[in-house]
Design a protein around this motif. Structure first.
Motif, PDB file in Angstrom:
ATOM      1  N   ASP B   6      11.086  -0.468   3.141  1.00  0.00           N
ATOM      2  CA  ASP B   6       9.725  -0.959   3.260  1.00  0.00           C
ATOM      3  C   ASP B   6       9.247  -1.367   1.875  1.00  0.00           C
ATOM      4  O   ASP B   6       8.790  -0.535   1.074  1.00  0.00           O
ATOM      5  N   ASN B   8       6.699  -3.161   1.054  1.00  0.00           N
ATOM      6  CA  ASN B   8       5.242  -3.031   0.892  1.00  0.00           C
ATOM      7  C   ASN B   8       4.885  -1.617   0.452  1.00  0.00           C
ATOM      8  O   ASN B   8       4.043  -1.409  -0.428  1.00  0.00           O
ATOM      9  N   LYS B   9       5.551  -0.638   1.071  1.00  0.00           N
ATOM     10  CA  LYS B   9       5.311   0.762   0.710  1.00  0.00           C
ATOM     11  C   LYS B   9       5.745   0.992  -0.749  1.00  0.00           C
ATOM     12  O   LYS B   9       5.068   1.689  -1.499  1.00  0.00           O
ATOM     13  N   LEU B  11       5.766  -1.180  -3.167  1.00  0.00           N
ATOM     14  CA  LEU B  11       4.769  -1.773  -4.059  1.00  0.00           C
ATOM     15  C   LEU B  11       3.532  -0.883  -4.136  1.00  0.00           C
ATOM     16  O   LEU B  11       2.975  -0.654  -5.216  1.00  0.00           O
ATOM     17  N   GLU B  12       3.137  -0.364  -3.000  1.00  0.00           N
ATOM     18  CA  GLU B  12       1.956   0.520  -2.945  1.00  0.00           C
ATOM     19  C   GLU B  12       2.179   1.740  -3.847  1.00  0.00           C
ATOM     20  O   GLU B  12       1.293   2.119  -4.629  1.00  0.00           O
TER      21      GLU B  12
END
Lengths: 332, 217
Positions: B6, B8-9, B11-12
């Motif tokens: 993931d 996106n995770k 990057l978060e």
């Protein structure tokens, strides 16, 4: 050996052109803003357009069949060719054109030439859906926009996670949009050939071939158009693009779903006419809907004017071109 | 498997870690200055070492999150703005480190009577950083709270400006033997360097005030 079935090629050319241009309405913003890669979009679009055409194309096609009794494949070839030619001619001149409106003009032109009466009730229904299409799309998109805005403002969804969900959403609505494009617009591609089914093909097989023609158009011609649409006049956010694609897909679904009509019939509610409608005009309507929902700023009324002009110009030009080609063919 | 990771995770998590590192550097800055003013030289040396490491860590995290953002084409509509924001935040750790390094090199002679004033400027500057980082988090998680943080940052920055001005007035009003003009100018520079942290925070808050409009759909 009867090779007259090869005349279906004019419809397949129409399908290729439809795929090349209309796929951009579904995945253009997603590809142009790099949310989805072109290859992913093209494969998805192709698969679902074929599925929609094959399994749900009958409804809208029946309406076109009832508009004109096209009894020979040669006539069907000319009508389809004239419609495709009208679309190409007007597109090259930057004039508003809809494949759906062009094919209807072609059938009317045929009726005039052979002296058949055009079913006015059907024609009024069809013309009515053209007017309703952008309005309904605008209504859907405005409603969805308000709904999403309220939901996103209230939710504490991280912006980065929202990006991920938007991307997934664009893939899903893109697939739905491609399905409804196939279901609604296959009638424009091979609808005129249904009664003269070439090579003994049944209706579903004919729709499948038409769907494949659209898919080839998507694969071979849509990239440039997608990238152009993605950077076009109205800059949509990815969520905005999701709303527009979903709204336009819902409109095409409404005007092609025999299942939905079945449910309405069961509930003793009025039936929705199943008619091929313009996806481009649905997209424009959906974009306008978001514009209105945002307060009506930056709306391009010139585009609206062009749509109205298209309602008159496209079928008129198509009637003329079809009549001329039929006349030329009758002299040979 | 890598292909199912993931991103996106990822990057978060990188952004969260980066913001935590910046928060840590602001805290260490405050503690380092406090140790210096209280003549705790060993404590000051430790904090100096800590802030150098934190600044290096922040640079590494910034490079990593930029790499993730562009390599996996995440948030393409906002990536340029996020890059601008994250790069601007790097100035915070740079300034924090720079002030403590200058303290170590230039050996400022801060008079006893002025130490509370210097500490107040440092504390308020640090508070500006904390609220700015809160605003950055709100940008990602809860946009309705962004304005509140921006107003607080601006309020603190104004307060720091006022404190800096008063401190400078006190410095130049001093009439002490062996504390001439160059000593006063040296202390003035120190006051300005400490206050520059809040100035930078206000600049980033102004950027955030514009970017929040891009948050809407």
């Amino acid at each position: 050996m009867d090779l007259s079935g090869i005349l279906v090629i004019s419809g397949l050319f129409m399908g290729w052109s439809l795929g090349g241009n209309d796929a951009a309405n579904i995945f253009g913003t997603a590809v142009g803003t790099k949310m989805i890669r072109f290859r992913t979009a093209a494969v998805l679009c192709s698969i679902f357009v074929i599925l929609g055409a094959t399994f749900s194309g009958a409804g809208a096609s029946k309406t076109l069949e009832s508009l004109g009794n096209i009894h020979s494949i040669q006539m069907a070839f000319i009508i389809s060719g004239a419609a495709a030619g009208t679309v190409t001619f007007m597109s090259k001149r930057g004039l508003p054109v809809s494949t759906s409106q062009s094919i209807v003009g072609g059938i009317i032109g045929f009726n005039i030439f052979v002296g058949n009466e055009t079913n006015i009730d059907i024609l009024i229904k069809i013309a009515g859906t053209w007017i309703v299409t952008p309005l309904l799309a605008a209504l859907f998109s405005a409603t969805l926009y308000w709904g999403f805005r309220v939901k996103l403002d209230r939710s504490r969804l991280n912006l980065i996670q929202r990006d991920k969900r938007t991307r997934m959403g664009l893939v899903l609505v893109g697939a739905f949009g491609a399905y409804t494009l196939g279901a609604n617009n296959i009638a424009n591609v091979v609808g005129v050939f249904v009664k003269t089914a070439p090579f003994g093909l049944n209706q579903q097989a004919l729709f499948f071939i038409g769907g494949v023609a659209i898919a080839i158009g998507v694969m071979t011609y849509s990239k440039r158009v997608m990238l152009t649409v993605g950077k076009s006049v109205f800059k949509l956010s990815p969520v905005g693009a999701f709303i527009v694609v979903l709204s336009s897909a819902l409109v095409l679904f409404v005007f092609s779903s025999e299942g939905l009509n079945g449910i309405l019939s069961t509930l003793n509610l009025p039936q929705i006419p199943l008619v091929p409608v313009s996806q481009s005009q649905a997209v424009v309507g959906a974009i306008m809907g978001i514009g209105f929902a945002k307060g009506g700023r930056n709306l391009n009324y010139q585009v609206l004017y062009k749509i109205v002009l298209g309602w008159v110009l496209t079928p008129t030009v198509s009637i003329g071109v079809t009549w001329i080609l039929l006349w030329i063919s009758s002299q040979m | 498997m890598k292909v199912f990771k993931d991103r996106n995770k990822e990057l978060e998590q990188e952004i969260n870690l980066y913001l935590e590192t910046l928060k840590g550097s602001a805290l260490v800055f405050q503690q380092g200055l406090s140790a210096f003013l209280e003549d705790e030289y060993e404590g000051f040396e430790n904090k100096l070492g800590e802030i150098i490491n934190l600044e290096k860590e922040a640079d590494g995290l910034l490079r990593a999150l930029v790499q993730t953002l562009y390599k996996y084409n995440l948030m393409p509509d906002l990536s340029a703005d996020i890059l601008e924001l994250m790069t601007a935040l790097d100035e915070i750790s740079d300034i924090s480190k720079s002030v403590l390094l200058d303290l170590n090199v230039e050996k400022f002679q801060v008079l006893e009577m002025l130490k509370p004033d210097f500490m107040r400027v440092a504390d308020t500057s640090s508070q500006t950083v904390h609220h700015l980082l809160g605003g950055i988090r709100a940008f990602f998680e809860n946009p309705t709270e962004i304005d509140g943080y921006i107003h607080t940052v601006r309020a603190f920055e104004s307060e720091v400006d006022q404190m800096e001005y008063v401190l400078k007035q006190r410095i130049f009003a001093l009439d002490i033997l062996d504390f001439g003009l160059c000593d006063k100018m040296h202390l003035r520079d120190l006051a300005h360097k400490i206050a520059s942290l809040s100035d930078e925070c206000e600049r980033i808050a102004d950027l955030l005030a514009v970017l929040k409009f891009k948050r809407t759909i």
